[in-house]
Scaffold this motif. Structure first.
Motif, PDB file in Angstrom:
ATOM      1  N   ARG A   1       0.597  -1.315  -0.039  1.00  0.00           N
ATOM      2  CA  ARG A   1       0.065   0.094  -0.141  1.00  0.00           C
ATOM      3  C   ARG A   1       0.801   1.378   0.184  1.00  0.00           C
ATOM      4  NH1 ARG A   1      -5.564  -0.740   3.659  1.00  0.00           N
ATOM      5  NH2 ARG A   1      -5.167  -2.853   4.175  1.00  0.00           N
ATOM      6  N   TYR A   2       2.141   1.149   0.151  1.00  0.00           N
ATOM      7  CA  TYR A   2       3.121   2.183   0.110  1.00  0.00           C
ATOM      8  C   TYR A   2       2.685   3.109  -0.949  1.00  0.00           C
ATOM      9  CZ  TYR A   2       5.217   0.370   4.239  1.00  0.00           C
ATOM     10  OH  TYR A   2       5.535  -0.209   5.433  1.00  0.00           O
ATOM     11  N   GLU A   3       2.620   2.365  -2.253  1.00  0.00           N
ATOM     12  CA  GLU A   3       2.433   2.932  -3.432  1.00  0.00           C
ATOM     13  C   GLU A   3       1.246   4.064  -3.593  1.00  0.00           C
ATOM     14  OE1 GLU A   3       1.308   1.661  -8.172  1.00  0.00           O
ATOM     15  OE2 GLU A   3       0.893   0.389  -6.419  1.00  0.00           O
ATOM     16  N   TYR A   4       0.136   3.660  -2.835  1.00  0.00           N
ATOM     17  CA  TYR A   4      -1.018   4.464  -2.595  1.00  0.00           C
ATOM     18  C   TYR A   4      -0.462   5.895  -2.270  1.00  0.00           C
ATOM     19  CZ  TYR A   4      -3.825   0.181  -3.150  1.00  0.00           C
ATOM     20  OH  TYR A   4      -4.423  -0.962  -3.471  1.00  0.00           O
ATOM     21  N   LEU A   5       0.160   6.194  -1.139  1.00  0.00           N
ATOM     22  CA  LEU A   5       0.492   7.292  -0.518  1.00  0.00           C
ATOM     23  C   LEU A   5       1.601   8.052  -1.602  1.00  0.00           C
ATOM     24  CD1 LEU A   5       1.260   6.252   3.102  1.00  0.00           C
ATOM     25  CD2 LEU A   5      -0.853   7.200   2.103  1.00  0.00           C
ATOM     26  N   LYS A   6       2.296   7.280  -2.217  1.00  0.00           N
ATOM     27  CA  LYS A   6       3.306   7.906  -2.997  1.00  0.00           C
ATOM     28  C   LYS A   6       2.648   8.697  -4.340  1.00  0.00           C
ATOM     29  CE  LYS A   6       6.246   6.932  -7.059  1.00  0.00           C
ATOM     30  NZ  LYS A   6       6.762   5.902  -8.135  1.00  0.00           N
ATOM     31  N   GLN A   7       1.666   8.017  -4.586  1.00  0.00           N
ATOM     32  CA  GLN A   7       0.891   8.421  -5.804  1.00  0.00           C
ATOM     33  C   GLN A   7      -0.045   9.697  -5.373  1.00  0.00           C
ATOM     34  OE1 GLN A   7       1.059   7.608  -8.928  1.00  0.00           O
ATOM     35  NE2 GLN A   7       2.481   5.892  -8.589  1.00  0.00           N
ATOM     36  N   PHE A   8      -0.531   9.709  -4.155  1.00  0.00           N
ATOM     37  CA  PHE A   8      -1.159  10.586  -3.977  1.00  0.00           C
ATOM     38  C   PHE A   8      -0.407  11.932  -3.661  1.00  0.00           C
ATOM     39  CE2 PHE A   8      -3.389  13.670  -0.295  1.00  0.00           C
ATOM     40  CZ  PHE A   8      -4.430  13.831  -1.251  1.00  0.00           C
ATOM     41  N   ASP A   9       0.850  11.709  -3.036  1.00  0.00           N
ATOM     42  CA  ASP A   9       1.731  12.872  -3.144  1.00  0.00           C
ATOM     43  C   ASP A   9       2.198  13.399  -4.240  1.00  0.00           C
ATOM     44  OD1 ASP A   9       3.806  14.010  -0.619  1.00  0.00           O
ATOM     45  OD2 ASP A   9       4.897  13.998  -2.494  1.00  0.00           O
ATOM     46  N   LYS A  10       2.302  12.617  -5.213  1.00  0.00           N
ATOM     47  CA  LYS A  10       2.832  13.052  -6.642  1.00  0.00           C
ATOM     48  C   LYS A  10       1.511  13.818  -7.147  1.00  0.00           C
ATOM     49  CE  LYS A  10       4.047  11.032 -10.923  1.00  0.00           C
ATOM     50  NZ  LYS A  10       4.554   9.601 -11.604  1.00  0.00           N
ATOM     51  N   ALA A  11       0.199  13.408  -6.670  1.00  0.00           N
ATOM     52  CA  ALA A  11      -0.993  13.988  -7.286  1.00  0.00           C
ATOM     53  C   ALA A  11      -1.035  15.690  -6.762  1.00  0.00           C
ATOM     54  CB  ALA A  11      -2.139  13.259  -7.199  1.00  0.00           C
ATOM     55  N   ILE A  12      -0.975  15.443  -5.396  1.00  0.00           N
ATOM     56  CA  ILE A  12      -0.870  17.049  -4.584  1.00  0.00           C
ATOM     57  C   ILE A  12       0.316  17.972  -5.137  1.00  0.00           C
ATOM     58  CG2 ILE A  12      -2.394  16.137  -2.914  1.00  0.00           C
ATOM     59  CD1 ILE A  12       0.419  16.449  -0.978  1.00  0.00           C
ATOM     60  N   ILE A  13       1.293  17.372  -5.581  1.00  0.00           N
ATOM     61  CA  ILE A  13       2.552  18.343  -6.017  1.00  0.00           C
ATOM     62  C   ILE A  13       2.257  18.648  -7.254  1.00  0.00           C
ATOM     63  CG2 ILE A  13       4.932  18.154  -6.850  1.00  0.00           C
ATOM     64  CD1 ILE A  13       4.847  18.213  -3.974  1.00  0.00           C
ATOM     65  N   LYS A  14       1.536  17.853  -8.390  1.00  0.00           N
ATOM     66  CA  LYS A  14       1.031  18.269  -9.687  1.00  0.00           C
ATOM     67  C   LYS A  14      -0.143  19.301  -9.459  1.00  0.00           C
ATOM     68  CE  LYS A  14      -0.223  16.290 -14.123  1.00  0.00           C
ATOM     69  NZ  LYS A  14      -1.295  17.302 -14.345  1.00  0.00           N
ATOM     70  N   LEU A  15      -1.032  18.978  -8.495  1.00  0.00           N
ATOM     71  CA  LEU A  15      -1.997  20.203  -8.359  1.00  0.00           C
ATOM     72  C   LEU A  15      -1.225  21.590  -7.943  1.00  0.00           C
ATOM     73  CD1 LEU A  15      -5.275  20.108  -7.723  1.00  0.00           C
ATOM     74  CD2 LEU A  15      -4.406  20.224  -5.243  1.00  0.00           C
ATOM     75  N   ALA A  16      -0.410  21.521  -7.004  1.00  0.00           N
ATOM     76  CA  ALA A  16       0.076  22.678  -6.702  1.00  0.00           C
ATOM     77  C   ALA A  16       0.824  23.213  -7.615  1.00  0.00           C
ATOM     78  CB  ALA A  16       1.429  22.351  -5.391  1.00  0.00           C
ATOM     79  N   THR A  17       1.233  22.414  -8.885  1.00  0.00           N
ATOM     80  CA  THR A  17       1.997  23.077 -10.024  1.00  0.00           C
ATOM     81  C   THR A  17       1.187  23.501 -11.071  1.00  0.00           C
ATOM     82  OG1 THR A  17       4.098  21.554  -9.474  1.00  0.00           O
ATOM     83  CG2 THR A  17       3.861  22.456 -11.638  1.00  0.00           C
ATOM     84  N   ASP A  18       0.270  22.643 -11.227  1.00  0.00           N
ATOM     85  CA  ASP A  18      -0.694  23.050 -12.554  1.00  0.00           C
ATOM     86  C   ASP A  18      -1.547  24.051 -12.039  1.00  0.00           C
ATOM     87  OD1 ASP A  18       0.253  20.847 -13.779  1.00  0.00           O
ATOM     88  OD2 ASP A  18      -1.417  19.602 -13.454  1.00  0.00           O
ATOM     89  N   TYR A  19      -1.915  24.367 -10.953  1.00  0.00           N
ATOM     90  CA  TYR A  19      -2.993  25.526 -10.363  1.00  0.00           C
ATOM     91  C   TYR A  19      -2.030  26.685  -9.811  1.00  0.00           C
ATOM     92  CZ  TYR A  19      -6.489  22.300 -12.165  1.00  0.00           C
ATOM     93  OH  TYR A  19      -7.210  21.285 -13.026  1.00  0.00           O
ATOM     94  N   GLN A  20      -0.790  26.602  -9.837  1.00  0.00           N
ATOM     95  CA  GLN A  20      -0.028  27.624  -9.098  1.00  0.00           C
ATOM     96  C   GLN A  20      -0.631  27.879  -7.657  1.00  0.00           C
ATOM     97  OE1 GLN A  20       0.005  30.739 -12.234  1.00  0.00           O
ATOM     98  NE2 GLN A  20       2.043  30.038 -12.715  1.00  0.00           N
ATOM     99  N   LEU A  21      -0.907  26.940  -6.988  1.00  0.00           N
ATOM    100  CA  LEU A  21      -1.528  27.049  -5.699  1.00  0.00           C
ATOM    101  C   LEU A  21      -0.798  27.791  -4.733  1.00  0.00           C
ATOM    102  CD1 LEU A  21      -3.901  25.717  -4.108  1.00  0.00           C
ATOM    103  CD2 LEU A  21      -2.264  23.757  -3.269  1.00  0.00           C
ATOM    104  N   LEU A  22       0.419  27.756  -4.762  1.00  0.00           N
ATOM    105  CA  LEU A  22       1.269  28.787  -3.729  1.00  0.00           C
ATOM    106  C   LEU A  22       1.646  29.877  -4.216  1.00  0.00           C
ATOM    107  CD1 LEU A  22       3.600  25.512  -2.725  1.00  0.00           C
ATOM    108  CD2 LEU A  22       1.284  26.590  -1.632  1.00  0.00           C
ATOM    109  N   LYS A  23       1.249  30.485  -5.390  1.00  0.00           N
ATOM    110  CA  LYS A  23       1.581  31.585  -6.310  1.00  0.00           C
ATOM    111  C   LYS A  23       0.839  32.869  -5.765  1.00  0.00           C
ATOM    112  CE  LYS A  23       3.031  33.417 -10.473  1.00  0.00           C
ATOM    113  NZ  LYS A  23       3.345  33.335 -12.261  1.00  0.00           N
TER     114      LYS A  23
END
Length: 687
Positions: A559-581
């Motif tokens: 199940r470690y793969e699940y957490l990695k995929q979610f982390d990858k998804a939130i980093i992509k969310l922050a990048t794609d939508y300039q969440l922190l900008k």
């Protein structure tokens, strides 16, 4: 700088600071006068920070030979010893110059075949402390004998100069890209491999950088780069400030790592330790010229009892030059993209923050503040940003000193970011002391959004601090022993289900609310089990817990793969939508709904709608809440998705349309959704 402004900008922008305007102005004028004096005497702050090009070992092309110079004002005599003279303790004395400087010259004509690349040497110092063989403070290469464990300086002068071709353009592009979207992967080279041993710079470049790139992080924060005699200190007991740790490889290996990171679009931030130094005499700076006060404060003031280390005297010109030259050296020689300054709280206060709760503003402006240390940090940041205004400067400060992340011209310390150190402490406290059903969502909101106006914060739910022995990672707090037996995808386990669900919620809640940048420690993105425990006598000098078990996350059956995929998804969310900008730090998120009964938190940030359900059991159909804009919405992230270890309780094809409703304020727009327990949904308006 305007010397006679009545109120500096940080005072104008924060009415609470007005009573302390006199002290803020005094600090501003003090650093202004320091820079003025430095420019008069040395030409520029940059030239003042060039002492590494004079002291230590440097080659002189015109004189055709090596100059070794040392600052040792209280020493009686110095002798250069090494394999070049068969370690003769009297044959090569240094001559004393002015200002406590000693010097010797080794010409090519005599020593071209004796004093060569990889030659070992030390300096023998005669002083009131006796005759001691020492490592030169400015030396750039230190190695340890595998048999005797003795450290020696080493002449490092490879025939082939490192090829940085193409790096300048790559580095410049990266610095532009991370300016408003800094996503940091904190790492330690030595423990980054799965083998039970010490990893190398080259192994990190080959094996770990591609993983970081795949996850989507755009910066790494490298710990333990300064040479340090005890591996288990995590790099904090520094002995040689100008030498990259040889246990990981050569200086060229480190340069290759940095160049490859730049090629992959990853900035490289160095954890720089200028808050203290190792007490060791033979390897470090302590008692170098026979006195305890050469680099450090004398007496008890020079000791950090909590860290068992020595404290710099930032009021000394020579100490300022040593540390500022160190800053310049790492940026120019290795092309780091900035620094995370360790132990800033300890530096800023005479009490070092020990046993102190910062509960009122007067504590930042009273006699407990070390003005010399504060001025050093201002000078360091002035130097960093004079080299490139885009370089990254991060303060590890838990005290919340006002103006830490405001420009020096405004009356601040000049850092770009501060670490949001209260956030991981809060999460660990919740997990240790409170059952899920008692979590207070208003407290959660307050902790995650409570930070100084207009000062950038790096949010993180856990770093290396929470992973070290004596603490636990969030995954370990959540799942504990179940991680040993129940992480297989085909083994149902309620404790693991809960742990995975909350791990995801905590990380996205932290990223989306906690600041203007984000940080994760390597392996924690997939819930790395157990703690970090470096080899020591107490564990039989084992490397079992000083490594990263990548095979766990690579195993598709776990199940470690699940957490990695979610982390990858939130980093992509922050990048794609300039969440922190470009979001004002006082209120980066707009609160839309707080439902204490159902433990639901809804807010808007970067035109996305975040819906968090922290309830242990309440999954609510047709949950209605207000949104600022009418239209059609779709889900762009669903933590209950099967690929993230969820239960697929949300149909991805469902479209969401706002419903108008008459209220006391007029017609408002509402969404109705199904929100399962322990799930976060992120919505985007699409029409």
């Amino acid at each position: 700088m305007k010397r006679h402004a009545r109120y500096l900008p940080i005072t104008k922008n924060d009415a609470w600071l007005v009573p302390y305007n006199q002290e803020i102005t005094r600090r501003f004028l003090h650093v202004h006068n320091m820079i003025f004096e430095i420019e008069n005497l040395y030409g520029s702050l940059y030239d003042f920070a060039g002492n590494h090009l004079f002291l230590g070992l440097n080659y002189d092309k015109e004189a055709q030979g090596w100059f070794y110079r040392e600052w040792a004002p209280a020493a009686k005599a110095l002798f250069l010893i090494g394999d070049f003279n068969e370690w003769n303790r009297v044959s090569h004395p240094l001559k004393r110059r002015k200002d406590g400087i000693w010097e010797i010259f080794l010409d090519d004509k005599t020593y071209s075949e004796k004093f060569t690349h990889e030659s070992k040497f030390k300096v023998l110092v005669h002083s009131q402390a006796g005759e001691l063989e020492r490592i030169p403070p400015y030396i750039r290469r230190v190695i340890q004998d595998e048999t005797t464990k003795d450290f020696s300086a080493q002449l490092w002068n490879p025939k082939q100069v490192f090829d940085w071709e193409g790096d300048e353009a790559n580095q410049s592009k990266i610095l532009d890209e991370v300016k408003d979207n800094l996503l940091i992967y904190e790492c330690h080279v030595g423990m980054a491999q799965e083998k039970e041993g010490i990893g190398t710079y080259l192994e990190f470049a080959e094996n770990i950088l591609p993983r970081i790139k795949d996850l989507g992080y755009n910066a790494i924060q490298m710990m333990a780069i300064h040479e340090h005699p005890y591996y288990g200190s995590f790099g904090y007991h520094v002995s040689s400030f100008f030498a990259p740790s040889s246990r990981f490889g050569t200086p060229e290996d480190l340069k290759l790592l940095i160049k490859k990171a730049h090629e992959l679009g990853i900035a490289v931030i160095m954890d720089i330790v200028h808050s203290h130094a190792v007490k060791n005499i033979y390897e470090g700076l302590n008692f170098f010229d026979g006195t305890e006060y050469q680099y450090f404060h004398a007496g008890g003031k020079g000791n950090h009892d909590g860290w068992d280390s020595k404290l710099f005297d930032y009021g000394k010109k020579e100490v300022l030059q040593f540390l500022l030259s160190n800053v310049r050296y790492w940026l120019e020689e290795f092309r780091f993209d900035g620094f995370r300054f360790d132990g800033v709280t300890s530096m800023l206060y005479h009490h070092h923050g020990l046993g102190t709760s910062f509960v009122n503003l007067s504590q930042y402006f009273d006699m407990s503040v070390d003005t010399d240390a504060l001025t050093y940090l201002q000078l360091a940041n002035a130097l960093i940003h004079s080299l490139d205004e885009r370089y990254i400067s991060i303060a590890e400060d838990m005290s919340g000193m006002p103006g830490t992340c405001r420009p020096i011209l405004e009356g601040g310390l000049g850092f770009d970011y501060r670490l949001g150190m209260g956030i991981p402490d809060y999460w660990i406290k919740l997990l240790k002391e409170y059952p899920d059903e008692t979590w207070n969502i208003h407290d959660m909101w307050h902790v995650l959004t409570n930070r100084r106006f207009n000062e950038k914060t790096i949010a993180y739910s856990e770093s290396h601090d929470q992973a070290l022995v004596g603490d636990k990672t969030i995954a370990f707090w959540l799942m504990d022993k179940e991680m040993y037996y129940s992480m297989s995808k085909d083994i149902p386990n309620l404790a693991v289900d809960r742990g995975i669900a909350l791990h995801k919620l905590i990380r996205l809640f932290t990223m989306s609310l906690g600041g203007d940048a984000y940080l994760n420690f390597m392996g924690n993105e997939f819930g790395h089990p157990e703690w970090i425990d470096f080899p020591r006598e107490g564990n039989g000098w084992s490397y079992k817990y000083a490594r990263r078990q990548w095979s766990l996350v690579d195993n598709k059956l776990l199940r470690y793969e699940y957490l990695k995929q979610f982390d990858k998804a939130i980093i992509k969310l922050a990048t794609d939508y300039q969440l922190l900008k470009n979001i004002p730090s006082r209120n980066p998120a707009r609160q839309l709904n707080m439902d204490e009964v159902n433990k639901i938190v809804i807010f808007e940030r970067a035109e996305l709608i975040f819906v968090f359900n922290f309830h242990t059991t309440h999954s609510i159909p047709d949950y209605k809440f207000w949104v600022p804009q009418a239209g059609k919405y779709e889900i762009v992230l669903n933590s209950d998705d099967e690929q993230f270890g969820g239960f697929n309780r949300i149909k991805p094809e469902v479209e969401y349309f706002t419903l108008p409703e008459a209220t006391e304020s007029g017609t408002e727009n509402f969404l109705q959704i199904y929100i399962p327990n322990r799930v976060v949904l992120v919505f985007k308006r699409v029409g």
